[in-house]
Write an enzyme that holds these catalytic residues in place. Structure first.
Site, PDB file in Angstrom:
ATOM      1  CG  HIS A  50      -2.074   1.081   1.195  1.00 24.90           C
ATOM      2  ND1 HIS A  50      -2.976   0.817   0.242  1.00 24.90           N
ATOM      3  CD2 HIS A  50      -2.073   2.194   2.073  1.00 24.90           C
ATOM      4  CE1 HIS A  50      -3.888   1.798   0.437  1.00 24.90           C
ATOM      5  NE2 HIS A  50      -3.242   2.729   1.568  1.00 24.90           N
ATOM      6  CG  HIS A  96     -10.400   3.862   2.424  1.00 22.69           C
ATOM      7  ND1 HIS A  96     -11.199   4.074   3.473  1.00 22.69           N
ATOM      8  CD2 HIS A  96      -9.185   3.887   2.767  1.00 22.69           C
ATOM      9  CE1 HIS A  96     -10.209   4.503   4.498  1.00 22.69           C
ATOM     10  NE2 HIS A  96      -9.039   4.310   4.048  1.00 22.69           N
TER      11      HIS A  96
END
Length: 737
Positions: A50, A96
């Protein structure tokens, strides 16, 4: 996880932090000792997928990122593009996904909050948002709950913050049953001479904590977002952050007020990995060390450990390097807005990341290796296998094309998204020119009499599954086409690459070829990628999502009075097809949803044709020749005609060319095509212009009556089409139409 900082680092602890054995060995070689528990957490956060892009960085470097209007490309909080008159647009898209599946309301809400912070961290006031949402099959037991929570979360945060949601996408497929996608885009406007960056400069300068207090919410969120799901998904709920849009609004105003005083040297929002990522990135970019004292951190919970403070992803927080002489003024501004302001450390010249807690040094690490020198992998990949071509002549024609069109309009993927966008405030700030549901969102630019901006996001995951290279090209082309259909000139794009586990060569192959396709399209269309996000490990129990490389773009309109929409056609207008007649049925929603065929190649994207036809459509819009325009994509000509009828409330009488089989001409998804509604007195001028530019035009019919009437093929009233189009979503969500 309540583990003492001096606890032994076990293989189980390493695995829990998402680190491979070879990565841990690299840590040992790097620091010459066993890390503390807090240091292990920091490496885990900074070296995960990430934050580090370790599987995709090699390929992302191949994308075009420069252009005549590009001020800042990838590497900052957001991309920056010149829009003239001393102004610029700042924009980015981020995912998200994992948090939104675990806790849909807060996951989606904090996704919006995070992308808005990326924008105003750069000194821009947010002016527009869009979102691209992918959910599981409508008949899956969790889908309705997830749709409700995500849409409520987006609306709850963006409405309260005060940014209009001007467009987006919503799609359904069983491949998202265990892993939905929430991709959030935001854009802001700033002065070109007032952009702020995250690169720390100067030694011995104060490092300042700004915004809300730190809690335990979101601890380990970045690591969770870099792993696939399994049956223990509910245990990950504490890793989801909790948002407060009113605090974020105050943070926006305080930051912009302080920026106006030229007091900010560097600024970074606390997003993924919280304080760890923001401080490491600021120091590493500036070739400086950072020293922090966690005893100075404003916390909202008692007995927080150094590990929890460093890895908390509590929302609405910023980190700043401040001019020392401005400390009192800065503190007064943030206190006025009811926000915390605390000097928690300083910049140093030793390239070390040092953290103190309760009088002890709990972290002492080399900052460059944590930041921009994290591991990068060249993972093995397998080229996707080519699909067999599905020829239109080999597909049996159905008996009733009208029923097929109504079925598609009343389907999960093609029905109206009104139920969704009516929960968003689309007109707050007073600059929105187009209601969601068209090709692109459009807003006026403040402090400019004529300029407007257009926004769109697009991808067709089933194309990307069948041919990632062609699917990547198509995602860019459709975004570019949607922007062009309003009359806007496309400027630049941001990408959000959503894929499965990159350690599987076939998944890595999807990513590699999609990026190649995106890169080729962006180069040919002069549509550089200036920011973006990669979300990998979108799998549940080993089953991957469809490859979903979402592309969002921005275009500039010189005179907003010339903007056209899907529903602007007038009685007597002539409907013209720009581009070739439909012929390609492979991977179309028609063969998928009507004939239950999922074979075939996606339509080829001829980028020269895209460019030529898009420039032509923008030209005729600018000349004032037309009342309405619509790009042709999912569902082909039939869906595009129906949508123009529904949006305008007016009928169309048309005929097919019979160049291709009827079902291919109606529902073929050939690329690079538009429908335009031209004013009758401009028809001859249009034809002359098309001949000069060698543009293929087909005169389909006229705007008249109260039905879509295609000669010898189908006839459906405006009310029939509208009822089919508008009823699916409310019925699915349990509301009456």
């Amino acid at each position: 996880m309540s583990v003492r900082n001096n606890s032994a680092i076990t293989p189980e602890l390493i695995a829990h932090h998402g680190l491979k054995i070879d990565e841990y060995q690299r840590i040992l070689e790097l620091i010459g000792r066993e890390p503390t528990f807090t240091e292990l957490g920091i490496f885990s956060a900074m070296w995960n997928e990430h934050c580090s892009y370790k599987s995709s960085k090699k390929w992302l470097k191949t994308l075009p990122t420069k252009g005549k209007c590009v001020i800042q490309g990838p590497g900052e909080n957001a991309g920056v593009v010149d829009i003239g008159n001393g102004q610029c647009v700042v924009f980015k898209m981020e995912s998200h996904n994992h948090p939104s599946y675990i806790e849909p309301y807060q996951g989606a809400a904090t996704g919006i909050g995070g992308i808005l912070r990326d924008i105003f961290t750069m000194g821009a006031r947010p002016v527009a948002a869009i979102n691209a949402l992918r959910f599981g099959s409508p008949d899956h037991p969790r889908t309705r709950h997830l749709v409700s929570g995500v849409v409520s979360g987006i609306g709850g945060y963006s409405n309260a913050f005060g940014v209009p949601t001007v467009g987006g996408e919503v799609n359904f497929d069983k491949r998202y049953n265990g892993n939905i996608l929430v991709n959030a885009f935001a854009a802001g406007i700033a002065k070109i001479d007032s952009i702020f960056y995250s690169k720390a400069q100067g030694v011995g300068l104060p490092v300042v904590y700004l915004g809300a207090k730190t809690g335990r919410d979101g601890v380990g969120g970045a690591t969770m977002a870099s792993a696939e799901f399994d049956d223990a998904i509910d245990e990950k709920r504490p890793t989801v952050q909790v948002g407060d849009p009113f605090t974020e609004k105050c943070l926006l105003e305080a930051c912009l007020e302080l920026m106006a005083l030229k007091a900010v040297i560097a600024i970074q929002d606390m997003g993924a990995a919280g304080l760890t990522s923001s401080s490491v990135e600021m120091g590493a970019k500036g070739n400086l060390g950072i020293e922090l004292n966690l005893d100075k951190i404003p916390v909202r919970e008692e007995n927080m450990t150094a590990y929890e403070i460093m890895l908390s992803e509590s929302q609405e927080r910023m980190l700043m390097v401040l001019k020392p002489e401005m400390e009192k003024q800065a503190a007064a501004i943030f206190h006025k807005w009811g926000l915390d302001f605390s000097i928690i450390g300083k910049t140093t010249d030793d390239l070390r990341f040092r953290v103190l807690h309760q009088g002890k040094e709990v972290v002492n690490l080399p900052i460059k290796e944590l930041g921009d020198e994290a591991p990068v992998y060249d993972r093995p990949w397998i080229a996707p296998s080519p699909k067999a071509i599905l020829k239109a002549e080999e597909v049996k024609e159905i008996e009733n094309f009208g029923d097929a069109l109504l079925t598609l309009l009343n389907s999960a993927d093609q029905s109206s998204r009104r139920w969704v966008y009516e929960q968003y405030d689309t007109f707050i700030q007073g600059n929105s020119l187009v209601r969601p549901g068209g090709d692109a969102g459009v807003i006026r630019v403040d402090n400019n009499d004529k300029h407007a901006l257009a926004f769109s996001s697009d991808v067709t995951p089933r194309y990307c599954e069948a041919d990632p290279y062609e699917g990547g090209k198509q995602a860019v082309a459709e975004c570019w086409r949607n922007i062009s259909a309003t009359g806007a000139t496309p400027l630049a794009a941001t990408d959000n690459l959503n894929f499965g586990n990159p350690e599987k060569p076939e998944i890595m192959g999807q990513l590699v070829f999609a990026i190649k396709g995106i890169g080729e399209a962006c180069k040919e269309l002069d549509f550089p990628i200036v920011s973006g996000n990669v979300s990998l490990y979108n799998e549940t129990n080993g089953e991957s999502i469809l490859p979903t490389p979402t592309i969002a773009g921005v275009g500039i309109i010189d005179d907003w009075l010339k903007v056209v929409t899907v529903g602007g056609m007038q009685d007597g207008d002539i409907i013209i097809l720009v581009g070739p007649c439909g012929s390609h049925l492979g991977q179309s929603i028609y063969v998928r949803d009507i004939l239950n065929i999922d074979t075939g190649t996606p339509p080829h994207v001829d980028l020269q044709l895209e460019k030529k036809n898009g420039q032509f459509v923008r030209d005729v819009i600018n000349r004032g020749f037309i009342h309405a325009a619509h790009d042709i994509s999912d569902g082909g000509l039939a869906i595009a005609l129906a949508e123009m009828v529904i949006k305008s409330g007016k009928g169309i009488r048309a005929k097919l060319s019979n160049i291709s089989p009827r079902h291919a001409e109606l529902f073929g998804e050939d690329q690079g095509r538009y429908l335009i509604a031209i004013k009758p007195n401009a028809l001859n001028s249009l034809k002359e212009l098309s001949q000069t530019n060698m543009i293929s035009l087909t005169e389909l019919g006229t705007v008249e009556g109260d039905a879509l009437d295609i000669k010898d093929t189908l006839s459906l009233s405006v009310s029939q089409l509208t009822q089919a189009y508008e009823s699916w979503f409310p019925k699915f969500m349990g509301n009456s139409t």
